[in-house]
Write an enzyme that holds these catalytic residues in place. Structure first.
Site, PDB file in Angstrom:
ATOM      1  N   HIS A   1       0.869  -1.186   0.000  1.00 13.12           N
ATOM      2  CA  HIS A   1       0.000   0.000   0.000  1.00 13.12           C
ATOM      3  C   HIS A   1       0.901   1.230   0.000  1.00 13.12           C
ATOM      4  CE1 HIS A   1      -3.834   2.086   1.749  1.00 13.12           C
ATOM      5  NE2 HIS A   1      -3.114   2.914   0.998  1.00 13.12           N
TER       6      HIS A   1
ATOM      7  N   HIS B   1       1.455   4.733  -2.425  1.00 13.29           N
ATOM      8  CA  HIS B   1       1.162   5.610  -3.572  1.00 13.29           C
ATOM      9  C   HIS B   1       2.490   6.230  -3.992  1.00 13.29           C
ATOM     10  CE1 HIS B   1      -3.215   5.498  -2.676  1.00 13.29           C
ATOM     11  NE2 HIS B   1      -2.779   5.329  -1.442  1.00 13.29           N
TER      12      HIS B   1
ATOM     13  N   HIS C   1      -9.324   0.994  -1.843  1.00 10.24           N
ATOM     14  CA  HIS C   1      -9.340   1.642  -0.532  1.00 10.24           C
ATOM     15  C   HIS C   1     -10.775   1.569  -0.016  1.00 10.24           C
ATOM     16  CE1 HIS C   1      -5.493   3.259  -1.660  1.00 10.24           C
ATOM     17  NE2 HIS C   1      -5.405   4.056  -0.618  1.00 10.24           N
TER      18      HIS C   1
ATOM     19  N   GLU D   1     -11.398   3.446   5.460  1.00  9.83           N
ATOM     20  CA  GLU D   1     -10.351   4.334   5.994  1.00  9.83           C
ATOM     21  C   GLU D   1     -11.056   5.418   6.801  1.00  9.83           C
ATOM     22  OE1 GLU D   1      -8.228   6.570   2.998  1.00  9.83           O
ATOM     23  OE2 GLU D   1      -6.651   7.205   4.394  1.00  9.83           O
TER      24      GLU D   1
ATOM     25  N   ASP E   1       1.593   3.903   2.827  1.00  9.60           N
ATOM     26  CA  ASP E   1       0.633   4.798   2.180  1.00  9.60           C
ATOM     27  C   ASP E   1       1.339   5.936   1.423  1.00  9.60           C
ATOM     28  OD1 ASP E   1      -1.937   5.423   1.423  1.00  9.60           O
ATOM     29  OD2 ASP E   1      -2.577   6.229   3.345  1.00  9.60           O
ATOM     30  N   ASP E   2       1.628   7.036   2.113  1.00 12.35           N
ATOM     31  CA  ASP E   2       2.276   8.211   1.491  1.00 12.35           C
ATOM     32  C   ASP E   2       3.431   8.636   2.391  1.00 12.35           C
ATOM     33  OD1 ASP E   2       0.202   8.816  -0.698  1.00 12.35           O
ATOM     34  OD2 ASP E   2      -1.004   8.667   1.120  1.00 12.35           O
TER      35      ASP E   2
HETATM   36  N1  ADE Z   1      -4.419   8.751  -2.114  1.00  7.58           N
HETATM   37  C1  ADE Z   1      -3.211   8.827  -1.549  1.00  7.58           C
HETATM   38  N2  ADE Z   1      -3.277   8.474  -0.262  1.00  7.58           N
HETATM   39  C2  ADE Z   1      -4.561   8.131  -0.011  1.00  7.58           C
HETATM   40  C3  ADE Z   1      -5.263   7.671   1.125  1.00  7.58           C
HETATM   41  N3  ADE Z   1      -4.680   7.471   2.300  1.00  7.58           N
HETATM   42  N4  ADE Z   1      -6.580   7.438   1.007  1.00  7.58           N
HETATM   43  C4  ADE Z   1      -7.200   7.636  -0.155  1.00  7.58           C
HETATM   44  N5  ADE Z   1      -6.585   8.073  -1.244  1.00  7.58           N
HETATM   45  C5  ADE Z   1      -5.275   8.317  -1.183  1.00  7.58           C
HETATM   46 ZN    ZN Z   2      -3.690   4.719   0.294  1.00  5.86          ZN
END
Ligand code: ADE
Ligand code: ZN
Length: 336
Positions: free
Chosen positions: A14, A16, A193, A196, A274-275
């Protein structure tokens, strides 16, 4: 970081790729491409990393992407990430990318996937394998997703699968069902996703409407015992991102994170980042933090790593190699 979590062989499921854009690289690419970032300095950009929810993050995330213009930019972004991930024990990675966020700015789809694949090919030297997952933006008109899919479907072999991201609440998955059906018919994997910020109904939707094989996040699944039973019974993996959930205020503090409850419920949980450029840590740091917060043993860390491999879309042969590496890692540690 010198802990066990760093050396543990693992898969990152996971991630991006646009969320790995570190401020230094953002400014370097802005200069290279003559793009004006709405921040005067790296420090000013970093100071903007104060999020109140998913949308407040997405606003900055999409704004920073403007510096990504060419095939080389996508290659450099992914290459920087892969070097860093390899140094933290990541041995396989399935990269999400937001094609629409680039094609809508006039960047050709071929340049996006070309650059990302260049970096993945080069990562073979680092001992890292992986592939690409094309994510559709659930808060954009479905016609936009159809447009990018019309191009992507002509070369499905460039992708491992399709995913769904961006603002969840109020943007149900059903609209994307026809695209997912086509993607699955072409042999692509399906992830989404869900759960969340949205409740368990979003997870049910992803499973029923999209045929999702893996759920990204899924932390709110715990609110529905029937859903938990279903996920556990079918071994549906949930790619959990602890730092993200704290930074986007899905949970107040790491100590409140449902990861231990999810494991106790028998869910197939993996730990991911994630990011990571925006949330303060990559896969190794996320694992290290939960290990420390929840006092996870080497055996529990090993389980999370095995979960990441078995939940991946790597070949059976590659999974076997990685599971053997994890076993060796466990064997080198004293039993508790
Ligand atoms: N795009 C990038 N990070 C995300 C996240 N945590 N949830 C949904 N879309 C995303
Ligand atoms: Zn994500």
């Amino acid at each position: 970081m010198t802990s066990d979590a760093l050396t543990l062989p693992k898969a990152e499921l996971h991630l991006h790729v646009e969320g790995t854009l570190e401020p230094d690289l953002a400014f370097a690419l802005a200069v290279r491409n003559g793009v004006d970032l709405p921040f005067a300095s790296v420090e000013e950009l970093r100071a903007a990393y104060r999020f109140t929810d998913l949308q407040s993050f997405l606003d900055l995330y999409y704004a920073c992407m403007d510096v990504l213009r060419t095939r080389e930019d996508f290659r450099d972004l992914a290459a920087a990430y892969l070097r860093r991930a390899a140094a933290e024990g990541v041995r396989h990675v399935e990269l999400f990318f937001d094609a629409q966020a680039h094609t809508a700015r006039g960047v050709p789809y071929a340049d996006v996937i070309g650059g990302l694949q260049d970096a993945l090919d080069a990562a073979a030297h680092l001992g890292v394998t992986g592939g690409l997952i094309l994510c559709f933006l659930r808060d954009a008109p479905v016609e936009e997703a159809e447009e990018v899919w019309a191009e992507a479907r002509t070369r499905p072999e460039a992708l491992l699968g399709v995913g769904l991201d961006s603002a969840e609440v109020g943007n149900p998955a059903g609209r994307f069902a026809p695209i997912y059906a086509e993607a699955r018919a072409l042999g692509l994997h399906a992830v989404a996703h869900a759960g969340e910020e949205g409740g368990p109904e979003y997870v049910w939707d992803a499973l029923r409407e999209l045929g999702a094989e893996r759920i990204d996040h899924g932390i709110r699944s715990l609110e529905d015992p029937e859903l938990v039973r279903h996920l556990a019974e079918h071994g549906i993996p949930l790619t959990v991102c602890p730092f993200s959930n704290v930074r986007l205020r899905a949970v107040d503090r790491l100590a409140d994170h449902p990861l231990p409850a999810m494991l106790a419920a028998g869910l197939h949980v993996t730990v991911n980042s994630d990011d990571p450029a925006y949330f303060g840590g990559y896969a190794g740091e996320n694992l290290e933090a939960v290990a420390e917060e929840f006092g996870l043993s080497a055996a529990e860390l090993g389980l999370l790593a095995r979960n990441s491999v078995t939940a991946s879309f790597a070949s059976a042969e590659r999974k076997g190699e990685l599971l053997a590496e994890i076993e060796r890692w466990e064997g080198a540690r004293p039993r508790e």
